[in-house]
Design an enzyme around this catalytic site. Sequence first.
Site, PDB file in Angstrom:
ATOM      1  N   TYR A  67       0.995  -1.190   0.084  1.00 18.78           N
ATOM      2  CA  TYR A  67      -0.108  -0.101   0.118  1.00 18.78           C
ATOM      3  C   TYR A  67       0.942   1.260   0.196  1.00 18.78           C
ATOM      4  CZ  TYR A  67      -3.886  -3.179   1.058  1.00 18.78           C
ATOM      5  OH  TYR A  67      -4.892  -4.125   0.908  1.00 18.78           O
ATOM      6  N   ASN A  69     -12.268  -1.495  -5.351  1.00 19.61           N
ATOM      7  CA  ASN A  69     -12.017  -1.786  -6.766  1.00 19.61           C
ATOM      8  C   ASN A  69     -13.482  -2.522  -7.127  1.00 19.61           C
ATOM      9  OD1 ASN A  69     -11.284  -2.954  -9.106  1.00 19.61           O
ATOM     10  ND2 ASN A  69      -9.613  -4.665  -8.157  1.00 19.61           N
ATOM     11  N   CYS A  94      -6.351  -6.286  -7.116  1.00 14.43           N
ATOM     12  CA  CYS A  94      -6.092  -5.814  -5.695  1.00 14.43           C
ATOM     13  C   CYS A  94      -5.618  -6.935  -4.881  1.00 14.43           C
ATOM     14  CB  CYS A  94      -7.357  -5.229  -5.281  1.00 14.43           C
ATOM     15  SG  CYS A  94      -8.768  -6.431  -5.399  1.00 14.43           S
ATOM     16  N   HIS A  95      -5.719  -8.236  -5.072  1.00 18.05           N
ATOM     17  CA  HIS A  95      -5.252  -9.147  -4.280  1.00 18.05           C
ATOM     18  C   HIS A  95      -3.719  -9.279  -4.337  1.00 18.05           C
ATOM     19  CE1 HIS A  95      -5.679 -11.003  -8.523  1.00 18.05           C
ATOM     20  NE2 HIS A  95      -4.471 -11.729  -8.146  1.00 18.05           N
ATOM     21  N   GLU A 155      -1.055 -17.962  -8.611  1.00 17.10           N
ATOM     22  CA  GLU A 155      -0.044 -17.155  -9.302  1.00 17.10           C
ATOM     23  C   GLU A 155       1.452 -17.265  -9.161  1.00 17.10           C
ATOM     24  OE1 GLU A 155      -0.765 -12.551  -9.464  1.00 17.10           O
ATOM     25  OE2 GLU A 155      -3.066 -13.037  -9.777  1.00 17.10           O
TER      26      GLU A 155
END
Length: 179
Positions: A100, A128, A136-137, A163
Amino acid sequence: MYYSTTYPSPIGTITLACDGNNLVGLWLEGQRYHGKTMPEEIVEKNDMPIFDAAKRWLDRYFAGERPTISELPLAPRGSEFRQGVWDILCEIPYGEVITYGDIAKKMAVKMNKKRMSSQAVGGAVGHNPISIIIPCHRVVGSNGSLTGYGGGIGTKIKLLELERVDMSSLFVPKKGTAL
């Protein structure tokens, strides 16, 4: 007029929304702020080309492929600040994370300010409206905390594991708003 459909995914039912041409929403079942950016009633309509394209994108994503965000016409609704944060989210590479604080620094530069609040960034990330596709994850706390995901911390972990993100320095906080 806005339209919706659903997509059965490995992480639960996903609701997709469009304006006829552009994807405007993608929400996980039970997600915080589900559909809050939609200004009017949404009509269920399954047979739309944008939904077909989004479902193919999601099929590829959940199969471990790396579809690009630019493959889909997106039109998330939000303030100029939120749009700026979401643009930065779109730049996060597949399989990587950002903090962030890093996004706050990028937003400060974009807005020609000395500093930007990480909390303000967190609010924009949390709102989002096109989860997963606008990733956003992939945002974590500066200390490696897996916090701040409206779809739930378990879902965030599943997406990052899909991922193949290096999770060795990341952890689930003992308390927080995303648990």
